[in-house]
Scaffold this motif. Structure first.
Motif, mmCIF file in Angstrom:
data_model
loop_
_atom_site.group_PDB
_atom_site.id
_atom_site.type_symbol
_atom_site.label_atom_id
_atom_site.label_comp_id
_atom_site.label_asym_id
_atom_site.label_seq_id
_atom_site.Cartn_x
_atom_site.Cartn_y
_atom_site.Cartn_z
ATOM 1 N N GLN A 139 -14.654 14.350 5.965
ATOM 2 C CA GLN A 139 -15.769 13.629 6.578
ATOM 3 C C GLN A 139 -15.362 12.240 7.041
ATOM 4 N N LYS A 140 -14.578 11.524 6.223
ATOM 5 C CA LYS A 140 -14.225 10.136 6.546
ATOM 6 C C LYS A 140 -13.034 10.023 7.498
ATOM 7 N N PHE A 141 -12.144 11.009 7.431
ATOM 8 C CA PHE A 141 -10.919 10.889 8.216
ATOM 9 C C PHE A 141 -10.711 12.160 9.052
ATOM 10 N N PRO A 142 -11.540 12.355 10.081
ATOM 11 C CA PRO A 142 -11.469 13.596 10.868
ATOM 12 C C PRO A 142 -10.159 13.759 11.634
ATOM 13 N N ASP B 134 -5.859 7.673 -10.995
ATOM 14 C CA ASP B 134 -6.262 6.335 -11.448
ATOM 15 C C ASP B 134 -5.652 5.243 -10.573
ATOM 16 N N LEU B 135 -4.360 5.381 -10.261
ATOM 17 C CA LEU B 135 -3.668 4.369 -9.452
ATOM 18 C C LEU B 135 -4.245 4.304 -8.042
ATOM 19 N N LEU B 136 -4.493 5.472 -7.437
ATOM 20 C CA LEU B 136 -4.995 5.492 -6.063
ATOM 21 C C LEU B 136 -6.431 5.010 -5.977
ATOM 22 N N GLN B 137 -7.255 5.383 -6.923
ATOM 23 C CA GLN B 137 -8.653 4.952 -6.892
ATOM 24 C C GLN B 137 -8.782 3.439 -7.089
ATOM 25 N N LYS B 138 -7.932 2.852 -7.949
ATOM 26 C CA LYS B 138 -8.008 1.423 -8.214
ATOM 27 C C LYS B 138 -7.599 0.586 -6.997
ATOM 28 N N GLY C 134 -4.138 1.153 6.307
ATOM 29 C CA GLY C 134 -4.020 2.354 7.121
ATOM 30 C C GLY C 134 -3.631 3.588 6.337
ATOM 31 N N GLN C 135 -3.508 3.474 5.039
ATOM 32 C CA GLN C 135 -3.099 4.597 4.201
ATOM 33 C C GLN C 135 -4.295 5.259 3.480
ATOM 34 N N ALA C 136 -5.517 4.897 3.836
ATOM 35 C CA ALA C 136 -6.700 5.362 3.099
ATOM 36 C C ALA C 136 -6.809 6.885 3.102
ATOM 37 N N ASP C 137 -6.529 7.546 4.261
ATOM 38 C CA ASP C 137 -6.635 9.015 4.277
ATOM 39 C C ASP C 137 -5.592 9.652 3.356
ATOM 40 N N GLU C 138 -4.385 8.999 3.299
ATOM 41 C CA GLU C 138 -3.340 9.507 2.401
ATOM 42 C C GLU C 138 -3.789 9.355 0.937
ATOM 43 N N TYR C 139 -4.372 8.199 0.635
ATOM 44 C CA TYR C 139 -4.862 7.982 -0.722
ATOM 45 C C TYR C 139 -5.878 9.075 -1.101
ATOM 46 N N GLN C 140 -6.856 9.285 -0.212
ATOM 47 C CA GLN C 140 -7.905 10.269 -0.490
ATOM 48 C C GLN C 140 -7.318 11.672 -0.605
ATOM 49 N N TYR C 141 -6.348 11.998 0.240
ATOM 50 C CA TYR C 141 -5.747 13.326 0.220
ATOM 51 C C TYR C 141 -5.035 13.581 -1.113
ATOM 52 N N TRP C 142 -4.256 12.604 -1.572
ATOM 53 C CA TRP C 142 -3.504 12.806 -2.806
ATOM 54 C C TRP C 142 -4.389 12.726 -4.054
ATOM 55 N N ILE C 143 -5.492 12.010 -3.946
ATOM 56 C CA ILE C 143 -6.493 12.078 -5.033
ATOM 57 C C ILE C 143 -7.014 13.505 -5.144
ATOM 58 N N PRO D 188 0.825 -1.228 0.000
ATOM 59 C CA PRO D 188 0.000 0.000 0.000
ATOM 60 C C PRO D 188 0.855 1.272 0.000
ATOM 61 N N GLN D 189 1.990 1.205 0.799
ATOM 62 C CA GLN D 189 2.859 2.378 0.828
ATOM 63 C C GLN D 189 3.580 2.553 -0.503
ATOM 64 N N ALA D 190 3.959 1.455 -1.136
ATOM 65 C CA ALA D 190 4.640 1.532 -2.428
ATOM 66 C C ALA D 190 3.710 2.139 -3.488
ATOM 67 N N ILE D 191 2.440 1.741 -3.461
ATOM 68 C CA ILE D 191 1.462 2.311 -4.409
ATOM 69 C C ILE D 191 1.322 3.809 -4.173
ATOM 70 N N LEU D 192 1.288 4.195 -2.889
ATOM 71 C CA LEU D 192 1.165 5.621 -2.570
ATOM 72 C C LEU D 192 2.376 6.396 -3.088
ATOM 73 N N PHE D 193 3.593 5.828 -2.851
ATOM 74 C CA PHE D 193 4.798 6.485 -3.366
ATOM 75 C C PHE D 193 4.763 6.584 -4.893
ATOM 76 N N GLU D 194 4.335 5.511 -5.547
ATOM 77 C CA GLU D 194 4.262 5.516 -7.012
ATOM 78 C C GLU D 194 3.298 6.599 -7.501
ATOM 79 N N ALA D 195 2.127 6.713 -6.839
ATOM 80 C CA ALA D 195 1.138 7.727 -7.227
ATOM 81 C C ALA D 195 1.687 9.132 -7.009
ATOM 82 N N ARG D 196 2.388 9.323 -5.862
ATOM 83 C CA ARG D 196 2.936 10.653 -5.581
ATOM 84 C C ARG D 196 4.059 11.008 -6.571
#
Length: 874
Positions: free
Chosen positions: A127-130, A85-89, A96-105, A64-72
């Motif tokens: 709303q999802k990650f207060p 596209d990468l983060l949404q898929k 535990g990286q869902a808020d990071e995914y949503q933030y970078w989207i 999950p962290q590697a995907i996040l790094f790749e997207a960033r």
């Protein structure tokens, strides 16, 4: 964003340590190497390395962290679509990286840019990650996205409440730059919504760390803008000092501050100081947009201070010293407009020392250079508009039209765009393209709803032009609506009374005379001091004339002449007055008025027509000598009167002929025939009249065999010329009938029966011609009948006479009254000759029924025929 990046580096290090107990050494090394590439900002290699890691280590907890790094890595290469596209898929396996995914989207959408989608995505994250570490970032950028959409009410909704996600996060990080920027954004939103008091309150409450130089300057800059907009001009001026101090070190901030200071000083009418502020921005290191604005302001103030020559010199110097300056388009436009303004002033004031044409050429040169050298300039539309004005002023309508069209294609909805459209309509109107002009004038009127300055400046003119176009195209409904509108909205406009005058005149043309007079009466009632009163009252008189109410028309013209004895329209009124008297049957007064007209206005356009009326009057009164003289005066005094002058020469000849002066008549007609400039129809009439003249001379010289024969031949030649060369003209059947008359006359006068056949042949040709009128055919048929009577062929004569009598024709409703009577009497005469009294009574009775005016004479003939009939029976 920098702090966020460092936080990720620490997180990566922590992750490596925590996983060291179970992750394979090779897997950890691969991930760590990719992370170092990312940390070193080698994002293209980092992207491919993390992509290989994800593909190779499908079950790795680091995936999950590697995907996040790749997207960033994609994000930092501006591949926002790929990052999203990468983060949404992979959102479902983000752990535990869902808020990071949503933030970078959301950040990717923001930079894409798709601001609405970004605002929505930041909202989902909040709303999802207060408790996300990105809470402040997400809250700020959500509001920023809405500001970029100009949705300032939404920014206020998100930032104003103390329990909003933004203010909650900002209180936890008061020194965070985004917290300060967020409150500045809230103040900006209040400012845009004209809540200046709220905006000032927010700005004053912001506490900025001195190290935050940009935020510190923005705070003072916004405070000055808010106070300036709120009318607190003096307070705004006081705050320009700390604003300028905060701007020190940054040329852009300083330039914007100086420009705002200039605006404030200008509002306070401290023009010299304002001019100095703007002038400070005319430097090489000032950003082009600010320099452009400052240069405009500098020129405007110089003009306001009467420093026109200084303004021109400044612009000329600027252009000369900065041939490659990015703001040269501004300078050329301003200089061109100054020259154009000077040209207009020179034309208005008739300043002999200044050539308007030369100034227009200078202006055109600057506009041409701007258009050619700066094809992407935002000022190109204005340059085309000004260049269109230049063309318009020198009468180059096609060039003006082209430039106004170009201006419209480049100018946003604005006063300038409406002016361009109005002038485009003017060019179309001048070319008689009234439909297109009407469309564009209507669009100018429609633009007034969103542009108050148009309603104050061009609206009434556009309505006036709409009336003119609608009249030209026959659109009475549109003309009426526009006339009503301009009367209601602009009761005191220069164009309102003119519009009503035009509309009333159009009603006259449409024969709606009563409504026209009502329109004129309303005009005079609403505008008792209107400058067009003479035209209105003249139009009222004209309406009576057009309605053939000639007595009323004459009375109106009498009143007009009495009221406006020195008005330029007096000749027109006097001519119309004389004509009204003529039509009213008062020819004596008309004669006096027309005679006076010629004497008083000998050079007026109507003078030849007045002279023609006088000549016609003499001719109709059979005063042929005076008619001849009057016609001569017409063509001698007014040789440029066109066809009327040639017509007068023709009528002079007819006057001479009617006055028993055939030689003089022949001279007139021959002169016309030999005049190569004479209109062909008049030459044809002259030939015909010459034939009649020669025929008259023939009859007058019957006792002179030589001249008699010559005149006969000349008459034949004149009439033949109208039947040989142009047999399809309207005079050909008449000429052919005259040839028949000549031959018939010769046969009778010279006792030469062979000419009866020639006469019959000519009469028959006249009857057969398709352009022959009923009058001509009837005359020819009677002529044939006369020829047969002279030859003793009474049956044939009777046959041709009957072709003219209505009761014996295929179309008894169309006949010639004169020749029908002649034919009936001649036919009855044949019957009497044959003692066929029943037929004679029948013919006389039919003729009496058809022509009641002949009743007395025909009753006698009927009675006499019946007596003969009774006597014959006994």
């Amino acid at each position: 964003m920098a702090k966020s990046f460092k936080r990720w580096v620490l997180l990566v290090a922590f992750t490596f340590a925590s996983l060291s107990s179970f992750a394979a050494v090779n897997e950890t090394n691969v991930f760590s190497a990719a992370a170092r590439l990312f940390e070193t900002h080698i994002f293209n290699l980092a992207e491919s390395s993390f992509g290989n890691f994800v593909a190779t280590y499908t079950n790795s907890p680091l995936r999950p962290q590697a995907i996040l790094f790749e997207a960033r890595a994609r994000y930092f290469q501006s591949n926002y679509v790929g990052a999203i596209d990468l983060l949404q898929k992979n959102m479902t396996t983000a752990n535990g990286q869902a808020d990071e995914y949503q933030y970078w989207i959301a950040q990717s959408l923001y930079n894409k840019p798709d601001h609405q989608a970004a605002a929505d995505a930041f909202g989902v994250m909040l709303q999802k990650f207060p408790n996300s570490a990105h809470r402040l970032d997400a809250a700020f950028f959500q509001g920023k996205a809405y500001s970029l959409l100009n949705n300032w009410p939404k920014v206020i909704e998100l930032f104003e409440k103390t329990d909003s996600p933004f203010q909650t996060a900002a209180r936890l990080q008061p020194d965070n730059a985004l917290a300060v920027d967020g409150f500045l954004l809230l103040a900006e939103a209040f400012f845009h919504e004209h809540r200046n008091s709220d905006a000032e309150q927010v700005v004053r409450a912001i506490r900025v760390d001195p190290s935050m130089k940009k935020a510190n300057w923005e705070r003072y800059y916004l405070l000055c803008r808010v106070q300036f907009a709120a009318g607190k001009t003096e307070a705004a001026l006081i705050n320009t000092a700390p604003m300028l101090k905060a701007a020190t070190g940054d040329r852009t901030w300083t330039a914007e501050s100086k420009y705002l200071e200039g605006q404030i000083l200008e509002k306070l009418e401290r023009f010299p100081e304002a001019l100095q502020s703007y002038t400070n921005n005319l430097a090489e290191d000032v950003p082009a947009p600010i320099l452009r604005q400052s240069l405009f302001k500098t020129i405007d103030l110089m003009l306001k201070l009467g420093q026109n020559d200084d303004a021109i010199r400044r612009l000329e110097t600027f252009i000369e010293q900065r041939p490659n300056d990015p703001s040269l388009d501004v300078a050329r436009l301003s200089l061109g407009e100054l020259d154009l303004r000077a040209a207009d002033a020179a034309r208005t004031n008739a300043d002999a020392s200044t050539s308007p044409t030369r100034l227009i050429q200078l202006a055109t040169t600057n506009f041409d250079r701007l258009i050619a050298d700066y094809p992407q300039s935002p000022l190109r539309g204005k340059a085309h508009l000004d260049r269109g004005w230049c063309c318009w002023l020198v009468g180059q309508i096609a060039g003006a039209q082209t430039n106004f069209i170009e201006a419209l294609q480049r100018l946003p909805a604005s006063e300038d765009a409406s002016i361009a459209r109005f002038k485009l309509a003017d060019t179309q109107f001048s070319q008689s393209n009234y439909v297109a002009a009407l469309t564009n004038y209507n669009m100018v009127v429609q633009s007034a709803d969103s542009l108050p300055q148009i309603k104050e400046g061009l609206f009434d003119q556009a309505l006036y032009q709409i009336v003119r176009c609608a009249i030209a195209t026959g659109d009475e409904k549109t003309a009426s609506a526009a006339a009503d509108k301009i009367q209601a909205l602009y009761p005191n406009s220069l164009f309102t009374d003119r519009a009503l005058l035009l509309y009333g005149e159009d009603l006259n043309r449409r024969r709606n005379y009563g409504e026209a007079r009502n329109t004129f009466s309303r005009l005079l009632e609403k505008f008792p001091n209107t400058t067009v009163r003479p035209q209105v009252q003249l139009a009222i008189a004209r309406s009576y004339a057009q309605e053939s109410m000639w007595t009323d028309a004459a009375a109106q013209y009498d009143q007009w002449v009495a009221k406006f004895p020195a008005h330029p329209l007096l000749p027109q009124a006097e001519f119309s007055r004389a004509l009204a008297y003529d039509k009213a049957g008062n020819e004596t007064n008309a004669f006096v008025l027309f005679t006076n007209f010629v004497a008083r206005f000998p050079s007026n356009t109507f003078a030849p027509w007045a002279q023609n009326w006088i000549a016609d009057y003499y001719f109709n009164e059979e005063s042929y000598v005076f008619a001849d003289k009057a016609y001569q005066e017409l063509y001698q005094k007014y040789p440029t009167a066109g066809e009327l002058a040639y017509q007068a020469r023709l009528m002079a000849g007819r006057s001479a002929l009617a006055g028993q002066r055939p030689p003089d008549a022949a001279t007139y007609f021959l002169d016309l025939i030999n005049d190569t400039n004479a209109p062909a129809p008049i030459v044809a009439k002259a030939r015909f009249a010459l034939g009649d003249t020669k025929q008259q001379q023939y009859r007058d010289s019957l006792k002179d065999p030589v001249n008699c024969t010559n005149f006969f031949k000349e008459a034949l030649a004149s009439f033949s010329a109208l039947t040989n060369g142009t047999p399809t003209n309207a005079l050909a059947p008449l000429a052919m009938g005259r040839l028949g008359d000549c031959c018939y006359g010769w046969a009778i006068d010279k006792n030469d029966p062979t000419y009866f056949d020639a006469a019959i042949a000519n009469y028959s040709s006249a009857v057969a011609m398709p352009q022959a009128t009923i009058e001509t055919r009837s005359q020819a048929e009677v002529g044939i009948g006369h020829c047969y009577v002279a030859q003793g062929e009474l049956d044939l004569a009777l046959e041709h006479y009957c072709k003219v009598i209505p009761d014996f024709t295929d179309d008894p409703t169309h006949f010639s009254s004169f020749w029908a009577k002649e034919a009936a009497v001649a036919a009855a005469g044949i019957c009497e000759t044959r003692q066929e009294w029943d037929k004679a009574v029948n013919l006389y009775t039919r003729t009496r029924n058809l022509f009641p005016s002949l009743k007395t004479a025909l009753d006698k003939k009927i009675a006499l025929a019946q007596q003969h009939k009774t006597a014959a029976k006994n």
